[in-house]
Enzyme design. Structure first.
Site, PDB file in Angstrom:
ATOM      1  N   ASP A  50       0.872  -1.142   0.026  1.00 17.68           N
ATOM      2  CA  ASP A  50      -0.083   0.018  -0.050  1.00 17.68           C
ATOM      3  C   ASP A  50       0.872   1.149   0.074  1.00 17.68           C
ATOM      4  OD1 ASP A  50      -2.625  -1.308   0.043  1.00 17.68           O
ATOM      5  OD2 ASP A  50      -2.858  -1.185   2.223  1.00 17.68           O
ATOM      6  N   LYS A  71      -3.416   3.958  -3.101  1.00 14.59           N
ATOM      7  CA  LYS A  71      -4.444   4.865  -3.312  1.00 14.59           C
ATOM      8  C   LYS A  71      -3.865   6.401  -3.528  1.00 14.59           C
ATOM      9  CE  LYS A  71      -8.144   1.898  -1.820  1.00 14.59           C
ATOM     10  NZ  LYS A  71      -8.482   1.342  -0.714  1.00 14.59           N
ATOM     11  N   MET A 186      -7.877   8.992   9.523  1.00 17.37           N
ATOM     12  CA  MET A 186      -8.389   9.675   8.264  1.00 17.37           C
ATOM     13  C   MET A 186      -9.168  10.770   8.776  1.00 17.37           C
ATOM     14  SD  MET A 186      -8.910   6.103   6.300  1.00 17.37           S
ATOM     15  CE  MET A 186      -9.267   5.084   7.873  1.00 17.37           C
TER      16      MET A 186
HETATM   17  N1  SAH Z   1      -3.689   0.103   9.211  1.00 19.54           N
HETATM   18  C1  SAH Z   1      -3.160   1.594   9.511  1.00 19.54           C
HETATM   19  C2  SAH Z   1      -3.980   2.616   9.266  1.00 19.54           C
HETATM   20  C3  SAH Z   1      -4.694   2.795   7.867  1.00 19.54           C
HETATM   21  S1  SAH Z   1      -5.644   4.086   7.416  1.00 19.54           S
HETATM   22  C4  SAH Z   1      -2.599   1.315  10.846  1.00 19.54           C
HETATM   23  O1  SAH Z   1      -2.866   0.603  11.685  1.00 19.54           O
HETATM   24  O2  SAH Z   1      -1.804   2.491  11.134  1.00 19.54           O
HETATM   25  C5  SAH Z   1      -4.872   5.405   7.228  1.00 19.54           C
HETATM   26  C6  SAH Z   1      -4.589   6.257   8.173  1.00 19.54           C
HETATM   27  O3  SAH Z   1      -3.558   6.055   9.155  1.00 19.54           O
HETATM   28  C7  SAH Z   1      -4.166   7.825   7.516  1.00 19.54           C
HETATM   29  O4  SAH Z   1      -4.959   8.373   7.129  1.00 19.54           O
HETATM   30  C8  SAH Z   1      -3.557   8.235   8.860  1.00 19.54           C
HETATM   31  O5  SAH Z   1      -4.711   8.653   9.713  1.00 19.54           O
HETATM   32  C9  SAH Z   1      -3.079   7.032   9.710  1.00 19.54           C
HETATM   33  N2  SAH Z   1      -1.785   6.887   9.538  1.00 19.54           N
HETATM   34  C10 SAH Z   1      -0.971   5.758   8.956  1.00 19.54           C
HETATM   35  N3  SAH Z   1       0.434   6.062   8.888  1.00 19.54           N
HETATM   36  C11 SAH Z   1       0.698   6.995   9.655  1.00 19.54           C
HETATM   37  C12 SAH Z   1       1.874   7.862   9.884  1.00 19.54           C
HETATM   38  N4  SAH Z   1       2.998   7.368   9.323  1.00 19.54           N
HETATM   39  N5  SAH Z   1       1.626   9.208  10.150  1.00 19.54           N
HETATM   40  C13 SAH Z   1       0.462   9.803  10.588  1.00 19.54           C
HETATM   41  N6  SAH Z   1      -0.656   9.061  10.441  1.00 19.54           N
HETATM   42  C14 SAH Z   1      -0.715   7.892   9.900  1.00 19.54           C
END
Ligand code: SAH
Length: 283
Positions: A50, A71, A186
């Site tokens: 991803d 995406k 998000m």
């Molecule tokens: N599965 C992922 C989340 C995916 S949804 C997890 O467990 O972290 C995607 C959202 O995750 C982004 O819109 C943001 O809100 C958050 N996110 C993921 N990686 C991030 C990062 N390095 N820094 C800040 N927000 C992050």
């Protein structure tokens, strides 16, 4: 000196042909991968990844074909159903498939849907959890998601659903009443509705709020604000995704626990931000 990472001696699981391992890559810093993830990267011959998986992590799978299924970044969006079926197809072709997702695959990552489709098609799977951005990302900002003086529970919530709207099913009033600390994934698109509903439900506009962008990466930035000023500040700071939002007094702990600033030579801003005057814990 050979400083390549080797796995500690142990009988590590074998990624067999025709299997799909669904694995979390953590929030960004490659050091936050698990050993199971490293074991998977070493064996996979195809990695479907991803947008939030960092390039450095992919370099640790030198033998693998890399397939992008994200995406972001102006590339066309792959449909969820197409991704799941692609995984089925690769497995049926006898590939050793690693499905790599940002953070934890089962936290707002649609990992459950992909895993379900695989099982429905008779494909054997393994799930490898990862560090989720809402926990590990906040830790890199010096924010403990639970802290004894602040909260006994925490809510992880998504700011928008599949349609892009704020999820109608979310009871923001209930969350406002029941959860001292709220961590929003998000959340940037609908920040104004979310903060407005929380304030209408009784949360103080002065309540601390932090945005953490690109958490755990070199480019990590942390912006401190309040529930009432968040919308304005997000605009003023031009905050960019990916961002995790944390609301609650736990954010204040950053004044003493911002270890990245301490590492770069700054002094903590406040040694007792919650003014508890609690003496240093005795051994
Ligand atoms: N599965 C992922 C989340 C995916 S949804 C997890 O467990 O972290 C995607 C959202 O995750 C982004 O819109 C943001 O809100 C958050 N996110 C993921 N990686 C991030 C990062 N390095 N820094 C800040 N927000 C992050």
């Amino acid at each position: 000196m050979d400083d390549s990472l080797s796995l500690p001696p142990k009988k590590w699981p074998e990624l067999k042909s025709g299997w799909v391992w669904l694995c979390g890559a953590g929030p960004g810093d490659p050091g936050l991968l698990t050993l199971h993830a490293l074991n998977a990267l070493r064996q996979a011959n195809v990695v479907v990844y991803d947008a939030l998986v960092s390039a450095e992590i992919l370099e640790w799978a030198p033998k693998a074909e890399l397939i992008y299924a994200g995406k972001r970044g102006g590339k066309p969006s792959a449909k969820q159903r197409d991704i799941s079926l692609k995984l089925v197809d690769l497995a049926r072709k006898g590939r050793k498939v690693l499905r790599l997702k940002g953070g934890d695959p089962f936290v707002f990552g649609r990992g459950g849907e992909e895993a379900q489709t695989l099982v429905q098609h008779g494909i054997p799977i393994r799930i490898i959890p990862g560090i989720s951005a809402g926990i590990g990302g906040l830790a890199y900002a010096g924010i403990p998601v639970t802290h004894r003086d602040v909260n006994q529970s925490v809510t992880f919530v998504t700011g928008h659903d599949q349609s892009g709207d704020t999820p109608g099913s979310i009871d923001w009033e209930g969350i406002a009443r029941g959860s001292q600390v709220i961590v929003i994934y998000m959340g940037m698109r609908h920040i104004s509705q979310i903060t407005e509903r929380l304030i209408l439900a009784g949360r103080e506009p002065s309540e601390p709020l932090a945005f953490v962008t690109s958490a755990t990466l070199e480019t990590q930035q942390v912006f401190e604000s309040t529930l009432g000023n968040a919308v304005e500040d997000a605009k003023a700071y031009k905050i960019k995704a990916p961002a995790i939002i944390c609301i609650g007094k736990a954010v204040l702990m950053r004044q003493v626990l911002d270890w990245k600033s301490i590492e770069s030579g700054q002094l903590p801003r406040n040694l007792d931000p919650l003014s508890r005057g609690r003496p240093a814990e005795s051994a």
